[in-house]
Motif scaffolding. Sequence first.
Motif, PDB file in Angstrom:
ATOM      1  N   ALA A  65     -31.153 -12.398 -49.166  1.00  0.00           N
ATOM      2  CA  ALA A  65     -30.638 -11.032 -49.381  1.00  0.00           C
ATOM      3  C   ALA A  65     -30.658 -10.212 -48.102  1.00  0.00           C
ATOM      4  O   ALA A  65     -29.817  -9.324 -47.923  1.00  0.00           O
ATOM      5  CB  ALA A  65     -31.459 -10.339 -50.454  1.00  0.00           C
ATOM      6  N   PRO A  71     -21.086  -3.242 -49.080  1.00  0.00           N
ATOM      7  CA  PRO A  71     -20.599  -3.657 -50.392  1.00  0.00           C
ATOM      8  C   PRO A  71     -21.736  -4.048 -51.331  1.00  0.00           C
ATOM      9  O   PRO A  71     -22.860  -4.290 -50.874  1.00  0.00           O
ATOM     10  CB  PRO A  71     -19.719  -4.872 -50.083  1.00  0.00           C
ATOM     11  N   SER A  72     -21.424  -4.102 -52.591  1.00  0.00           N
ATOM     12  CA  SER A  72     -22.394  -4.548 -53.581  1.00  0.00           C
ATOM     13  C   SER A  72     -22.912  -5.927 -53.171  1.00  0.00           C
ATOM     14  O   SER A  72     -22.135  -6.780 -52.755  1.00  0.00           O
ATOM     15  CB  SER A  72     -21.686  -4.595 -54.930  1.00  0.00           C
ATOM     16  N   GLY A  73     -24.222  -6.108 -53.246  1.00  0.00           N
ATOM     17  CA  GLY A  73     -24.813  -7.391 -52.881  1.00  0.00           C
ATOM     18  C   GLY A  73     -25.133  -7.531 -51.405  1.00  0.00           C
ATOM     19  O   GLY A  73     -25.597  -8.578 -50.959  1.00  0.00           O
ATOM     20  N   SER A  74     -24.926  -6.459 -50.623  1.00  0.00           N
ATOM     21  CA  SER A  74     -25.161  -6.567 -49.173  1.00  0.00           C
ATOM     22  C   SER A  74     -26.625  -6.370 -48.798  1.00  0.00           C
ATOM     23  O   SER A  74     -26.995  -6.572 -47.640  1.00  0.00           O
ATOM     24  CB  SER A  74     -24.276  -5.577 -48.410  1.00  0.00           C
ATOM     25  N   GLY A  75     -27.469  -5.952 -49.762  1.00  0.00           N
ATOM     26  CA  GLY A  75     -28.906  -5.887 -49.476  1.00  0.00           C
ATOM     27  C   GLY A  75     -29.512  -4.490 -49.507  1.00  0.00           C
ATOM     28  O   GLY A  75     -30.699  -4.330 -49.193  1.00  0.00           O
ATOM     29  N   LYS A  76     -28.749  -3.482 -49.905  1.00  0.00           N
ATOM     30  CA  LYS A  76     -29.245  -2.100 -49.870  1.00  0.00           C
ATOM     31  C   LYS A  76     -30.495  -1.915 -50.753  1.00  0.00           C
ATOM     32  O   LYS A  76     -31.497  -1.382 -50.308  1.00  0.00           O
ATOM     33  CB  LYS A  76     -28.146  -1.119 -50.327  1.00  0.00           C
ATOM     34  N   SER A  77     -30.387  -2.370 -52.005  1.00  0.00           N
ATOM     35  CA  SER A  77     -31.523  -2.177 -52.923  1.00  0.00           C
ATOM     36  C   SER A  77     -32.734  -2.967 -52.457  1.00  0.00           C
ATOM     37  O   SER A  77     -33.876  -2.516 -52.617  1.00  0.00           O
ATOM     38  CB  SER A  77     -31.164  -2.631 -54.340  1.00  0.00           C
ATOM     39  N   THR A  78     -32.484  -4.134 -51.893  1.00  0.00           N
ATOM     40  CA  THR A  78     -33.615  -4.949 -51.428  1.00  0.00           C
ATOM     41  C   THR A  78     -34.368  -4.201 -50.325  1.00  0.00           C
ATOM     42  O   THR A  78     -35.607  -4.191 -50.305  1.00  0.00           O
ATOM     43  CB  THR A  78     -33.109  -6.320 -50.933  1.00  0.00           C
ATOM     44  N   TYR A 113     -34.734 -14.291 -52.194  1.00  0.00           N
ATOM     45  CA  TYR A 113     -35.157 -14.299 -53.595  1.00  0.00           C
ATOM     46  C   TYR A 113     -35.181 -15.742 -54.069  1.00  0.00           C
ATOM     47  O   TYR A 113     -34.344 -16.545 -53.652  1.00  0.00           O
ATOM     48  CB  TYR A 113     -34.164 -13.531 -54.464  1.00  0.00           C
ATOM     49  N   VAL A 138     -31.509 -17.014 -52.813  1.00  0.00           N
ATOM     50  CA  VAL A 138     -30.509 -16.120 -52.234  1.00  0.00           C
ATOM     51  C   VAL A 138     -31.136 -15.410 -51.034  1.00  0.00           C
ATOM     52  O   VAL A 138     -32.206 -14.821 -51.161  1.00  0.00           O
ATOM     53  CB  VAL A 138     -30.077 -15.042 -53.260  1.00  0.00           C
TER      54      VAL A 138
HETATM   55  P1  ADP Z   1     -27.006  -4.114 -53.027  1.00  0.00           P
HETATM   56  O1  ADP Z   1     -28.075  -3.137 -53.374  1.00  0.00           O
HETATM   57  O2  ADP Z   1     -26.363  -3.849 -51.693  1.00  0.00           O
HETATM   58  O3  ADP Z   1     -25.981  -4.264 -54.118  1.00  0.00           O
HETATM   59  P2  ADP Z   1     -29.062  -6.129 -53.411  1.00  0.00           P
HETATM   60  O4  ADP Z   1     -30.154  -5.831 -52.461  1.00  0.00           O
HETATM   61  O5  ADP Z   1     -29.247  -5.723 -54.846  1.00  0.00           O
HETATM   62  O6  ADP Z   1     -27.684  -5.555 -52.847  1.00  0.00           O
HETATM   63  O7  ADP Z   1     -28.778  -7.702 -53.428  1.00  0.00           O
HETATM   64  C1  ADP Z   1     -28.676  -8.486 -52.263  1.00  0.00           C
HETATM   65  C2  ADP Z   1     -28.503  -9.948 -52.670  1.00  0.00           C
HETATM   66  O8  ADP Z   1     -29.683 -10.386 -53.318  1.00  0.00           O
HETATM   67  C3  ADP Z   1     -27.373 -10.190 -53.652  1.00  0.00           C
HETATM   68  O9  ADP Z   1     -26.772 -11.429 -53.330  1.00  0.00           O
HETATM   69  C4  ADP Z   1     -28.062 -10.260 -54.995  1.00  0.00           C
HETATM   70  O10 ADP Z   1     -27.368 -11.105 -55.894  1.00  0.00           O
HETATM   71  C5  ADP Z   1     -29.395 -10.865 -54.629  1.00  0.00           C
HETATM   72  N1  ADP Z   1     -30.492 -10.421 -55.515  1.00  0.00           N
HETATM   73  C6  ADP Z   1     -30.874  -9.143 -55.741  1.00  0.00           C
HETATM   74  N2  ADP Z   1     -31.938  -9.108 -56.562  1.00  0.00           N
HETATM   75  C7  ADP Z   1     -32.232 -10.395 -56.873  1.00  0.00           C
HETATM   76  C8  ADP Z   1     -33.231 -11.015 -57.681  1.00  0.00           C
HETATM   77  N3  ADP Z   1     -34.169 -10.310 -58.327  1.00  0.00           N
HETATM   78  N4  ADP Z   1     -33.222 -12.368 -57.750  1.00  0.00           N
HETATM   79  C9  ADP Z   1     -32.298 -13.106 -57.078  1.00  0.00           C
HETATM   80  N5  ADP Z   1     -31.340 -12.574 -56.294  1.00  0.00           N
HETATM   81  C10 ADP Z   1     -31.304 -11.237 -56.194  1.00  0.00           C
END
Ligand code: ADP
Length: 253
Positions: free
Chosen positions: A52, A71-78, A35, A50
């Motif tokens: 991701a 864990p939160s921030g590990s990349g699941k949503s991405t 990102y 970042v």
């Molecule tokens: P999870 O779903 O496991 O909590 P995310 O996929 O949301 O993880 O995030 C993975 C990493 O990418 C984290 O470090 C988060 O801070 C970063 N991140 C997520 N979305 C954005 C964004 N739109 N811009 C910058 N960094 C992002």
Amino acid sequence: MFNQSVHESRSSSRDRTDDRESTTAVRLEDVTHRYGSSGGRFRSSDERTVTALRDVSFDVPTGTIVGLEGPSGSGKSTILHAVAGLLVPTEGSVRLRDTDLAALSDGERTRMRRRHIGIVFQRFHLLPSLSARANVALPLVQAGVPRSDRRERATDLLEAVGLGDRTAHLPGELSGGERQRVAIARALSTDPDVIVADEPTGELDTATGGDVLELLTDIGRDRAVLVASHDAATLSVADRVITLRDGRVDDDR
Ligand code: ADP
């Protein structure tokens, strides 16, 4: 508990039995996503960049539920966003069947998502001013399906998720579990090959979450399902669980 399973509610006009055999519905190959790297180019000087995801590869065959934990921030949503075509990873490929999403224009990718992907969110994302049936029918409006067919399909799907007597209710008149079932019916409205779900039971109590998991299991019989969750009960319905840590696949079992 449901009158008619969502499995049975799949459109009978298309017989998928043959092409369902061992089909890879989703394939991620060496997916890296940063990102904040403009135009996909990594600028190491940019402190806001970042990473991701790093070299993530896995398949989701049709008829399989894959859980994503970490864990939160590990990349699941991405990952879910990349599979849904909501973002194009910086490197690597995401394929839906044989189509590389990165090779499509934005418009083509949107059409691909509307046609082939159903998305279920933790907080349902229903439109509050529309009835349950109108919410379920909404993707069919975008798909150009005639009104009477939309109504029939939405009613059938609401019956399949056990809400045949709630079709005219507004989301605000439904419980959390009922709302999530409406959201699942909506995700199924276009008869997608792939369902991505982000913490689908996150807002629900255990019993209500159990109903939603029963539905997901049913859906996973003839679709590819990718579900991100922290919840052990949700992960227990997965055929396979991928653990992410700092954007990498840490475990795949
Ligand atoms: P999870 O779903 O496991 O909590 P995310 O996929 O949301 O993880 O995030 C993975 C990493 O990418 C984290 O470090 C988060 O801070 C970063 N991140 C997520 N979305 C954005 C964004 N739109 N811009 C910058 N960094 C992002």
